[in-house]
Design an enzyme around this catalytic site. Structure first.
Site, PDB file in Angstrom:
ATOM      1  N   ILE A 256     -47.144 -18.436 -36.622  1.00 33.53           N
ATOM      2  CA  ILE A 256     -46.970 -18.562 -35.167  1.00 33.53           C
ATOM      3  C   ILE A 256     -47.229 -17.182 -34.580  1.00 33.53           C
ATOM      4  O   ILE A 256     -46.308 -16.360 -34.388  1.00 33.53           O
ATOM      5  CB  ILE A 256     -45.562 -19.089 -34.831  1.00 33.53           C
ATOM      6  CG1 ILE A 256     -45.280 -20.379 -35.629  1.00 33.53           C
ATOM      7  CG2 ILE A 256     -45.443 -19.374 -33.341  1.00 33.53           C
ATOM      8  CD1 ILE A 256     -43.869 -20.916 -35.461  1.00 33.53           C
ATOM      9  N   HIS A 257     -48.494 -16.914 -34.328  1.00 28.93           N
ATOM     10  CA  HIS A 257     -48.956 -15.529 -34.097  1.00 28.93           C
ATOM     11  C   HIS A 257     -48.223 -14.818 -32.954  1.00 28.93           C
ATOM     12  O   HIS A 257     -47.836 -13.659 -33.110  1.00 28.93           O
ATOM     13  CB  HIS A 257     -50.469 -15.536 -33.839  1.00 28.93           C
ATOM     14  CG  HIS A 257     -51.263 -15.788 -35.096  1.00 28.93           C
ATOM     15  ND1 HIS A 257     -51.377 -14.845 -36.086  1.00 28.93           N
ATOM     16  CD2 HIS A 257     -51.928 -16.880 -35.519  1.00 28.93           C
ATOM     17  CE1 HIS A 257     -52.099 -15.341 -37.076  1.00 28.93           C
ATOM     18  NE2 HIS A 257     -52.437 -16.568 -36.765  1.00 28.93           N
ATOM     19  N   ASP A 258     -48.054 -15.470 -31.831  1.00 29.45           N
ATOM     20  CA  ASP A 258     -47.381 -14.785 -30.722  1.00 29.45           C
ATOM     21  C   ASP A 258     -45.914 -14.536 -31.030  1.00 29.45           C
ATOM     22  O   ASP A 258     -45.344 -13.519 -30.598  1.00 29.45           O
ATOM     23  CB  ASP A 258     -47.503 -15.614 -29.439  1.00 29.45           C
ATOM     24  CG  ASP A 258     -48.931 -15.662 -28.923  1.00 29.45           C
ATOM     25  OD1 ASP A 258     -49.238 -16.547 -28.110  1.00 29.45           O
ATOM     26  OD2 ASP A 258     -49.750 -14.817 -29.347  1.00 29.45           O
TER      27      ASP A 258
ATOM     28  N   THR B 212     -45.674 -11.543 -33.337  1.00 24.55           N
ATOM     29  CA  THR B 212     -45.945 -10.339 -32.536  1.00 24.55           C
ATOM     30  C   THR B 212     -44.722  -9.946 -31.699  1.00 24.55           C
ATOM     31  O   THR B 212     -44.330  -8.776 -31.657  1.00 24.55           O
ATOM     32  CB  THR B 212     -47.155 -10.594 -31.625  1.00 24.55           C
ATOM     33  OG1 THR B 212     -48.299 -10.896 -32.445  1.00 24.55           O
ATOM     34  CG2 THR B 212     -47.455  -9.401 -30.734  1.00 24.55           C
TER      35      THR B 212
END
Ligand code: RIB
Ligand code: CA
Length: 311
Positions: free
Chosen positions: A237-239, A242
Site C-alpha cells: 500500500i504505497h501511500d 510512505t
C-alpha cells in the site's frame, strides 16, 4: 507537544485514503492542508474525495484547488486500478464544506510562510502542484523543511518498464522538484515493497471494527482482489508505507543518491534514474528508500484502526 506542520498533496485514490487516515490518527501532526491533484482518477474525483475524506476523518484543514492536468504530458489516469470514483467503488457522502478559495500552490506557499521554515510536505500523487508552487514562489526552496514523496523506483516500474505511476504522469514536475535543492525522501516502489502485506495481514488489520472500517475493509478487499488477480504475492500500500516513513523516519533506511527523471525517452519516459552505486560522480539530491521496518509499520497501522474506535 510540538506538532509537526505538514501539507499532504494527494490523488485519492484507495491507498491515498489509507495514508490520510494514518496521518489523521497521528496527534503529533498539524495537518495544515490536503491538496488534491489529478492522478489516479480525474481531478473532479480526486478533489471531491479530498473534501469528503476531510469530513470522514474529522480534519480541520484547508483543501486547496489543485492542478487538473500535468504540466506538459498528456492527461492520463489509473481509473482501472482505483475503481469508479477513485475509492474502489466506495462512495463517501458529499461534503458540506467547500474548497479553499486559493489554489493548492498558493495554499502550500502560505502555509510554508506561516510555518516559518518548519513545514513538511508529503506527496502521494503526481508532483504537478508542487512544481507549480516552486515556479511561482522560488523562495519556497528555503521554506519547505523536507518532502517525503511516494514516487519513482530504482528498479522496475508499474506504469512502463521503468516508470512509477506518480512520476510517469508528470515527469516534468518531478524534474523541477528533484532539482529544487529541498531535502527529499523518495519512497519508491522497490523500497516500499519491504512492507508488502499478505491478504491475511490486510484483513486482520482493516476488517477490525471501528468507525472507518466500512471504508478500510472495502479498500483492503478491493486492493487484495486486484493484486491477487495480477498474480502478486501480496499488497504494497504505497501511500500508506510512505506516510508511515514520514511519521516515523526511524523505520526507514535511505541511501542518498543522485536522482533525475527521464522526460524525453519514449522507452523509459518518467523513469527515476537513481544513481544507487554513485557512479555518476554527481552529488546526491534525493534520499532513496531502500527498506522500512514492516513490523513497526504493521503496528502503526494497527494503532490507526484502534484510534478510530474512539475518535
Ligand atoms: O504508483 C503508486 C502510486 O500511484 C500511489 O500513490 C497510487 O495512489 C498512485 O497514485
Ligand atoms: Ca496516490
Amino acid at each position: 507537544m510540538t506538532k509537526r506542520p505538514v501539507v499532504i498533496d494527494c490523488d485519492p485514490g484507495v491507498d491515498d485514503t489509507l495514508a490520510l487516515m494514518l496521518a489523521a490518527s497521528t496527534p503529533s501532526l498539524d495537518i495544515r492542508a490536503i491538496n488534491p491533484v489529478a492522478g489516479n482518477v480525474g481531478y473532479a474525483s480526486t478533489s471531491q474525495n479530498a473534501l469528503r475524506l476531510r469530513d470522514l476523518l474529522g480534519l480541520d484543514c484547508r483543501v486547496g484547488r489543485g492542478a487538473t492536468q500535468p504540466l506538459i504530458a498528456p492527461p492520463r489516469d489509473a481509473g482501472e486500478i482505483h475503481g469508479t470514483g477513485g475509492l474502489g467503488g466506495y462512495h463517501l457522502p458529499a461534503s458540506t464544506r467547500d474548497f479553499d478559495p486559493d489554489y493548492a500552490w498558493d495554499v502550500l506557499y502560505q502555509e510554508a510562510k506561516r510555518a516559518n521554515g518548519s513545514l513538511e510536505l508529503v506527496t502521494l500523487g503526481p508532483l504537478t502542484n508542487v512544481a507549480i508552487a516552486l515556479l511561482r514562489y522560488p523562495e519556497l526552496r528555503q521554506l519547505i523543511k523536507k518532502i517525503t514523496c511516494m514516487g519513482g523506483t530504482a528498479h522496475q516500474g508499474n506504469t512502463n518498464v521503468y516508470a512509477e505511476f506518480n512520476i510517469f504522469i508528470d515527469p516534468h514536475a518531478c524534474d523541477i522538484v528533484f532539482r529544487s535543492g529541498i531535502p527529499i525522501a523518495m519512497c519508491g516502489l522497490d523500497g516500499n515493497d519491504s512492507c508488502m502485506l499478505t491478504g491475511e495481514e490486510m484483513f486482520r488489520l482493516f476488517d477490525q471494527p471501528s468507525r472507518v472500517t466500512p471504508v478500510t475493509s472495502h479498500i483492503a478487499h478491493f486492493i487484495h482482489e486486484r493484486n491477487t488477480g495480477w498474480g502478486l504475492p501480496g499488497s504494497t500500500i504505497h501511500d500508506l508505507v510512505t506516510m508511515a516513513c514520514f511519521i516515523a523516519p526511524e523505520i526507514a533506511v535511505y541511501e542518498p543518491c543522485y536522482t533525475t527523471c527521464e522526460t524525453r525517452s519514449t522507452l523509459s519516459f518518467g523513469q527515476t534514474v537513481v544513481d544507487l552505486y554513485h557512479v555518476s560522480g554527481k552529488p546526491p539530491n534525493v534520499d532513496v528508500l531502500l527498506r522500512a521496518d514492516k513490523q513497526v509499520y504493521y503496528t502503526m497501522v494497527n494503532n490507526m484502526m484502534a484510534y478510530f474506535t474512539t475518535h
